[in-house]
Scaffold this active site. Structure first.
Site, PDB file in Angstrom:
ATOM      1  N   GLY A 265      62.742 -70.443  25.669  1.00 30.12           N
ATOM      2  CA  GLY A 265      61.980 -71.145  26.685  1.00 30.12           C
ATOM      3  C   GLY A 265      61.603 -70.223  27.820  1.00 30.12           C
ATOM      4  N   HIS A 301      66.321 -73.262  36.439  1.00 29.27           N
ATOM      5  CA  HIS A 301      67.367 -72.662  35.607  1.00 29.27           C
ATOM      6  C   HIS A 301      67.304 -71.136  35.640  1.00 29.27           C
ATOM      7  CE1 HIS A 301      70.045 -72.596  31.967  1.00 29.27           C
ATOM      8  NE2 HIS A 301      69.431 -71.420  31.801  1.00 29.27           N
ATOM      9  N   GLU A 302      66.125 -70.595  35.398  1.00 26.08           N
ATOM     10  CA  GLU A 302      66.026 -69.132  35.343  1.00 26.08           C
ATOM     11  C   GLU A 302      66.252 -68.508  36.714  1.00 26.08           C
ATOM     12  OE1 GLU A 302      66.146 -67.983  32.441  1.00 26.08           O
ATOM     13  OE2 GLU A 302      65.623 -69.857  31.459  1.00 26.08           O
TER      14      GLU A 302
END
Length: 879
Positions: A265, A301-302
């Site tokens: 992703g 998230h990243e």
């Protein structure tokens, strides 16, 4: 395949050598890129062996030259194989210069350096850096990187890598170079390079210490408008991390590069995140409401990885959940803060129950901290990510938010700049909270989903309520018996009006609260509450306080009561799941079973419909959605594929028939909500509208069909148009082919929407879907080199269309086997991930079981099968 090598956690030893600095120079060319690396290396004083040779990892590399301390080595001073370069004699400290050559355009595995649509891109996690140059490619070797990229200025005007840009140069022959320096030590898996003819948008963020950070998102031409939502999400994530965890960004610049062909992703490379286009691009013409929310989650998230993954990384790949589980948890907290906490939690648990519980119950079950692996890429699993996040969440519930934050602060301060273990993290939480988490560590060591069996008794004369909790965990591969888990059970007791009683356990001198978190540590525990004036209905496992299967002797009326009255929104939703499950399972056992429970469910819906408001309509949409076929499958020892499909459909049709008037009225209430905006209120209204349409279309009524056609034709956003088109296709409306063609012609140049077009057809619950999917493999829209399209067509059919994939003929199994064998030669990572639907073969009836096993055996015996696919298939056969 060469003999598979298994790596064991117990065999971990520190690296024999450490690398202090890495200077890289890339001369980019699509067919033949030259990579020069200058490494400063020293023996590791902590290593067990102080006279060992230097062994570097390398794959698919052409070695041009090696220099040790600037001296060119002769061929008899080193040796190399397909996977390693060995230099027998090296001093304690030295420099090493390596020149290698690689072929990015031929790299279809998308691991290492490759070309996507004329854009150079890297993916180095988990072990891709060894496909760029020879290196100690392991996460506990941290070094400072300086990277120079040289390329044709016309074709590749943008040259990106980790860290801060320190120089640019104009060179002869239309070449130019850019040099980047990353001041923070990192492992090789966090290295990144992107080069291409890219545009970008730019913004800034001012940190809490008043540092100005430049924010940039790079993309192919024509994608500008699709990047603003991601930029807004990034700024929200940066602000949230400062407020929630005191974590400030550390470089002068933060960049995101958008790539079409990407196995994952996204990837958290330090300062230069690389995103799959599906996880970053969003506008009303290309993204659904779910896509918008997903972009926010992934961007968060990243970014959160900057501290939980980059600044502090994992010592070895057995600690993978240290960064991924922790960061998923932080992403979930972020999403619950900026959106509806209840809806976010419900969606998280849906994913956990449908995929991770299934993983835990199958032949590929493994602990959150695995014991061994053949191919590390196979362990980017739901267990590592989603269950790992639940384990972190339980810690926070057990010790409380303030003490959890204190433990997190210790973790950040103590281990900054280190490669550490799960044990290091738990010790930090213990030290910050004062809690003993020795037994809690079993969540990392034991696989499987614990089961809680709860009995309760009310004694009106004594005004006491007794709660008996028993726990067990089924056997899993290599773990036949389990010790009791340490877990939090959040609960409340509700009176007839749905109000919570004040809770006081026997022996306590005062009331504690109206919600309690009971600590479960033993195989069986007994709790008695006093001063309970009337018979309560217990609300148990509130907000899903532990990732367990809960078995409670509720009556159907108790579940209906919780569905309508529980103040815990998650438990209201879960009551629907349980009641619907009972209805379906009873009818499967006895087709002539009474409709009484179904009528009770519908009556409860009618009660909710009369009280729906803009504040609770998002919850209502969730309550109205029945469990998936996959969820029902998990409740059966032997999966009845056709029975589940038909019985679930029967219940949905009954709801549609009995609630037709109310559903139609609600649909029309939100039918003309315009113009498109993405916010919580508008999103909830579209969700309600499209859920109502989903039910109404089951009535096979021409007037309802016309509503769907009208919605498709008038929709000003992709959420509504995709929802309408899906309903037309799923219900085999005569005009569906016409609208599918119209949709494709309108959006065929937009790869994001083409993926949705493929998925709509793959999900269709129709008898000819398999043949249609086969035909689509030959369609110009499909591309074997693009993982998104593979997942949207093959993955969607095999994982999301249970009834059609599991047709008794076995045609779905043969189809998947053939695609895996073809794809394994191109991209083993994606091939291995597609294999999962076959791994649960033992759960099905004899005919299907034998057909699935036959295809697994065929895959294992395939000449040249990759370690990725071999590990999944072979373990599934043994399980």
């Amino acid at each position: 395949m060469t003999e598979a090598k298994t790596t064991f956690l117990r065999d971990y030893t520190p690296p024999d050598f450490l690398i202090k600095t890495v200077d890289l120079c890339f001369l980019l060319d699509e067919t033949s890129t030259k990579v020069s690396s200058h490494l400063t290396i020293s023996r590791n004083s902590d290593a067990e062996e102080q006279s060992s040779p230097l062994i570097l990892n390398g794959e698919q590399l052409e070695l041009i030259s090696i220099k040790l301390n600037d001296r060119l080595l002769s061929e008899n001073e080193y040796k190399f194989s397909a996977t390693e370069l060995t230099i027998d004699k090296v001093p304690r400290e030295f420099s090493l210069n390596l020149e290698t050559q690689i072929k990015p355009s031929a790299n279809t595995s998308l691991s290492g350096l490759y070309v996507s649509r004329s854009i150079f891109c890297t993916q180095c996690e988990a072990e891709g850096f060894r496909r760029i140059t020879y290196f100690l490619d392991r996460p506990d070797v941290l070094a400072s990187y300086t990277t120079t990229i040289v390329a044709d200025k016309t074709r590749y005007p943008v040259l990106l890598s980790n860290g801060n840009k320190i120089s640019t140069k104009e060179l002869a022959n239309n070449q130019h170079s850019v040099t980047w320096k990353d001041p923070f030590k990192k492992p090789s898996y966090l290295f990144a390079l992107v080069a291409g003819n890219l545009e970008f948008i730019q913004d800034k963020f001012v940190t809490k210490s008043a540092r100005k950070v430049t924010l940039q998102i790079f993309f192919e031409k024509g994608q500008k408008e699709k990047c603003y939502h991601a930029m807004d999400s990034l700024k929200k994530a940066m602000a949230w991390d400062e407020q929630a965890y005191g974590r400030e960004y550390d470089l002068d610049i933060f960049m995101i590069a958008v790539i079409d062909d990407f196995n994952m992703g996204a990837m958290e490379n330090k300062g230069l995140n690389i995103f799959n286009s599906q996880t970053v691009l969003a506008d009303p013409e290309s993204a659904t409401d779910s896509d918008y929310s997903y972009v926010t989650k992934v961007v968060g998230h990243e970014y959160f990885h900057n501290w939980t993954g980059d600044r502090i990384t994992c010592r070895d790949w057995f600690q993978l959940s240290l960064k991924e589980g922790l960061t998923v948890f932080r992403e979930q907290e972020f999403s619950e803060t900026i959106g509806s906490a209840a809806i976010e939690r419900i969606n998280t648990v849906k994913l956990l129950r449908s995929l991770q519980f299934s993983e835990d119950a199958g032949p590929l079950a493994h602990p959150v901290q695995p014991d061994s692996y053949i191919e590390i890429n196979n362990f980017y699993t739901m267990t590592i990510y989603e269950k790992g996040a639940e384990v972190i969440r339980m810690m926070k519930v057990l010790v409380g938010p303030e003490l959890f934050r204190k433990g997190m602060d210790i973790y950040f301060e103590r281990h900054d700049g280190q490669a550490v273990t799960i044990e290091d993290f738990i010790q930090s939480i213990e030290e910050g909270s004062g809690y003993d988490l020795q037994q809690f560590r079993l969540w990392y060591k034991q696989s499987g989903t614990p089961e809680l069996y709860i009995e309760y008794h009310y004694k009106p004369e004594a005004k006491t309520f007794d709660l008996i909790v028993k726990q067990s965990c089924p056997p899993t591969p290599n773990q036949l018996t389990k010790k009791p888990f340490y877990l939090p059970l959040a609960m409340a007791l509700l009176d007839a009006e749905g109000q919570a009683f004040a809770l006081q356990l026997t022996g306590e001198s005062q009331v504690v609260d109206k919600q309690r978190v009971l600590t479960i540590k033993e195989t069986e525990q007994h709790f008695q509450f006093v001063n309970i004036d009337s018979k309560p209905v217990p609300s148990l496992l509130r907000n899903f306080s532990a990732p367990v299967k809960l078995y409670v002797a509720y009556s159907d009326k108790d579940l209906a009561f919780l569905m309508q009255n529980d103040s815990d929104y998650f438990n209201r939703w879960d009551a629907v799941q349980q009641l619907a499950n009972r209805i379906v399972m009873r009818r499967l056992e006895q087709p002539s079973a009474s409709d009484e429970s179904a009528n009770l469910l519908i009556e409860s819906y009618q009660g909710l419909l009369t009280n729906i408001t803009k504040e609770n309509n998002a919850l209502f949409a969730e309550l109205l959605n029945l469990p998936s076929e996959a969820y029902f499958s998990e409740q059966m020892k032997v999966v009845d594929v056709d029975g589940i499909h038909n019985t679930r459909l029967w219940l949905r049709e009954k709801i549609a028939h009995d609630l037709r008037v109310q559903l139609l009225k609600l649909y029309k209430t939100y039918q003309d909500f315009k113009p498109y905006t993405f916010n919580e209120t508008a999103q909830a209204q579209r969700r309600v509208k499209n859920t109502c349409l989903n039910y109404l279309m089951l009535l096979k009524d021409t007037a309802i069909n016309n509503l769907a056609i009208s919605q498709y034709q008038k929709a000003d956003n992709i959420t509504d148009s995709v929802s309408a088109l899906s309903e037309l296709v799923n219900n085999n409306v005569s005009e569906s082919a016409q609208f599918l063609n119209d949709f494709y012609e309108k959006y065929k140049t937009n790869t994001l929407i083409v993926c949705k077009w493929l998925a709509i057809q793959a999900y269709a619950p129709l008898g000819d879907t398999l043949q249609h999917v086969k035909d689509l493999l030959k369609h110009p829209a499909f591309d074997w080199k693009n993982p998104n399209k593979i997942r949207s067509l093959i993955g969607a059919f095999c994982t999301g269309n249970q009834a059609q994939f599991h047709q008794i003929s076995g045609g779905g199994y043969v189809f998947l086997s053939e695609q895996i064998q073809h794809l394994d030669k191109l991209n083993p990572q994606i091939a291995a991930r597609l294999l999962r639907p076959l791994t649960r073969w033992q759960r099905f009836d004899k005919t299907r079981r034998e057909l699935m096993r036959e295809q697994l055996e065929c895959i294992v015996k395939t000449t040249g099968v990759s370690p990725d696919v071999y590990e999944i298939a072979s373990k599934s056969l043994v399980g």
